[in-house]
Design a protein around this motif. Structure first.
Motif, PDB file in Angstrom:
ATOM      1  N   VAL A   1       0.858  -1.182   0.000  1.00  0.00           N
ATOM      2  CA  VAL A   1       0.000   0.000   0.000  1.00  0.00           C
ATOM      3  C   VAL A   1       0.897   1.236   0.000  1.00  0.00           C
ATOM      4  O   VAL A   1       1.769   1.370   0.849  1.00  0.00           O
ATOM      5  CB  VAL A   1      -0.935  -0.007   1.229  1.00  0.00           C
ATOM      6  N   GLY A   2       0.673   2.108  -0.963  1.00  0.00           N
ATOM      7  CA  GLY A   2       1.518   3.290  -1.114  1.00  0.00           C
ATOM      8  C   GLY A   2       1.228   4.358  -0.073  1.00  0.00           C
ATOM      9  O   GLY A   2       0.293   4.258   0.723  1.00  0.00           O
ATOM     10  N   SER A   3       2.036   5.398  -0.096  1.00  0.00           N
ATOM     11  CA  SER A   3       1.850   6.506   0.831  1.00  0.00           C
ATOM     12  C   SER A   3       0.518   7.191   0.534  1.00  0.00           C
ATOM     13  O   SER A   3       0.104   7.321  -0.618  1.00  0.00           O
ATOM     14  CB  SER A   3       2.998   7.504   0.723  1.00  0.00           C
ATOM     15  N   ALA A   4      -0.174   7.570   1.574  1.00  0.00           N
ATOM     16  CA  ALA A   4      -1.483   8.224   1.511  1.00  0.00           C
ATOM     17  C   ALA A   4      -2.566   7.320   0.923  1.00  0.00           C
ATOM     18  O   ALA A   4      -3.581   7.795   0.437  1.00  0.00           O
ATOM     19  CB  ALA A   4      -1.399   9.535   0.740  1.00  0.00           C
ATOM     20  N   GLU A   5      -2.337   6.009   0.932  1.00  0.00           N
ATOM     21  CA  GLU A   5      -3.330   5.037   0.486  1.00  0.00           C
ATOM     22  C   GLU A   5      -3.702   4.136   1.650  1.00  0.00           C
ATOM     23  O   GLU A   5      -2.982   4.070   2.648  1.00  0.00           O
ATOM     24  CB  GLU A   5      -2.790   4.166  -0.650  1.00  0.00           C
ATOM     25  N   TYR A   6      -4.815   3.440   1.513  1.00  0.00           N
ATOM     26  CA  TYR A   6      -5.201   2.465   2.523  1.00  0.00           C
ATOM     27  C   TYR A   6      -5.926   1.306   1.843  1.00  0.00           C
ATOM     28  O   TYR A   6      -6.498   1.457   0.770  1.00  0.00           O
ATOM     29  CB  TYR A   6      -6.084   3.098   3.605  1.00  0.00           C
ATOM     30  N   ALA A   7      -5.850   0.150   2.463  1.00  0.00           N
ATOM     31  CA  ALA A   7      -6.527  -1.037   1.956  1.00  0.00           C
ATOM     32  C   ALA A   7      -7.985  -1.017   2.410  1.00  0.00           C
ATOM     33  O   ALA A   7      -8.288  -0.601   3.530  1.00  0.00           O
ATOM     34  CB  ALA A   7      -5.832  -2.287   2.468  1.00  0.00           C
ATOM     35  N   ALA A   8      -8.866  -1.486   1.549  1.00  0.00           N
ATOM     36  CA  ALA A   8     -10.282  -1.576   1.885  1.00  0.00           C
ATOM     37  C   ALA A   8     -10.895  -2.717   1.086  1.00  0.00           C
ATOM     38  O   ALA A   8     -10.405  -3.077   0.014  1.00  0.00           O
ATOM     39  CB  ALA A   8     -10.999  -0.266   1.566  1.00  0.00           C
ATOM     40  N   THR A   9     -11.961  -3.284   1.619  1.00  0.00           N
ATOM     41  CA  THR A   9     -12.690  -4.325   0.911  1.00  0.00           C
ATOM     42  C   THR A   9     -14.138  -4.343   1.376  1.00  0.00           C
ATOM     43  O   THR A   9     -14.484  -3.710   2.374  1.00  0.00           O
ATOM     44  CB  THR A   9     -12.031  -5.714   1.107  1.00  0.00           C
ATOM     45  N   ILE A  10     -14.961  -5.060   0.628  1.00  0.00           N
ATOM     46  CA  ILE A  10     -16.351  -5.306   0.996  1.00  0.00           C
ATOM     47  C   ILE A  10     -16.618  -6.788   0.733  1.00  0.00           C
ATOM     48  O   ILE A  10     -15.855  -7.454   0.018  1.00  0.00           O
ATOM     49  CB  ILE A  10     -17.333  -4.423   0.203  1.00  0.00           C
ATOM     50  N   GLU A  11     -17.702  -7.297   1.280  1.00  0.00           N
ATOM     51  CA  GLU A  11     -18.006  -8.717   1.127  1.00  0.00           C
ATOM     52  C   GLU A  11     -18.138  -9.134  -0.332  1.00  0.00           C
ATOM     53  O   GLU A  11     -17.781 -10.247  -0.696  1.00  0.00           O
ATOM     54  CB  GLU A  11     -19.251  -9.093   1.920  1.00  0.00           C
ATOM     55  N   GLY A  12     -18.608  -8.253  -1.190  1.00  0.00           N
ATOM     56  CA  GLY A  12     -18.763  -8.561  -2.612  1.00  0.00           C
ATOM     57  C   GLY A  12     -17.453  -8.768  -3.342  1.00  0.00           C
ATOM     58  O   GLY A  12     -17.445  -9.239  -4.478  1.00  0.00           O
ATOM     59  N   GLN A  13     -16.349  -8.418  -2.721  1.00  0.00           N
ATOM     60  CA  GLN A  13     -15.026  -8.578  -3.323  1.00  0.00           C
ATOM     61  C   GLN A  13     -14.311  -9.820  -2.802  1.00  0.00           C
ATOM     62  O   GLN A  13     -13.155 -10.043  -3.137  1.00  0.00           O
ATOM     63  CB  GLN A  13     -14.176  -7.327  -3.055  1.00  0.00           C
TER      64      GLN A  13
END
Length: 93
Positions: A74-86
């Motif tokens: 994960v790059g600078s100023a980024e964040y990981a995210a997900t939802i159940e559909g993924q």
């Protein structure tokens, strides 16, 4: 974060396990701090406690097309995210 997971449950009773795994994975990924990488091997610890789940396949990716068995940086100023559909969970017998 997108995931392809194939699981074999070693306990006969696993009702609700898939849903719980999915919810826990979403909670974990979405709780990571900004710039914190998604560490592939840490995901096993979230999955395996449910009905003694044996993880046959665990692939992660960022676009839903390309998956791998490695960390997501994960790059600078980024964040990981997900939802159940993924998150795709396949249960094998």
């Amino acid at each position: 974060v997108y995931m392809n997971i194939e699981i074999l449950f070693l306990e006969a009773e696993y009702a609700g396990a898939e849903e719980s795994i999915m919810a826990d994975l979403v909670e974990y990924i979405n709780s990571l701090d900004t710039t914190e990488d998604v560490i592939w091997s840490r995901l096993f610890g979230i999955i395996t406690p449910y009905a003694k789940a044996q993880v046959n396949v665990l692939e992660i990716g960022t676009d839903g097309i390309t998956y791998s068995n490695s960390n997501i940086v994960v790059g600078s100023a980024e964040y990981a995210a997900t939802i159940e559909g993924q998150i795709n969970i396949t249960v094998v017998n």
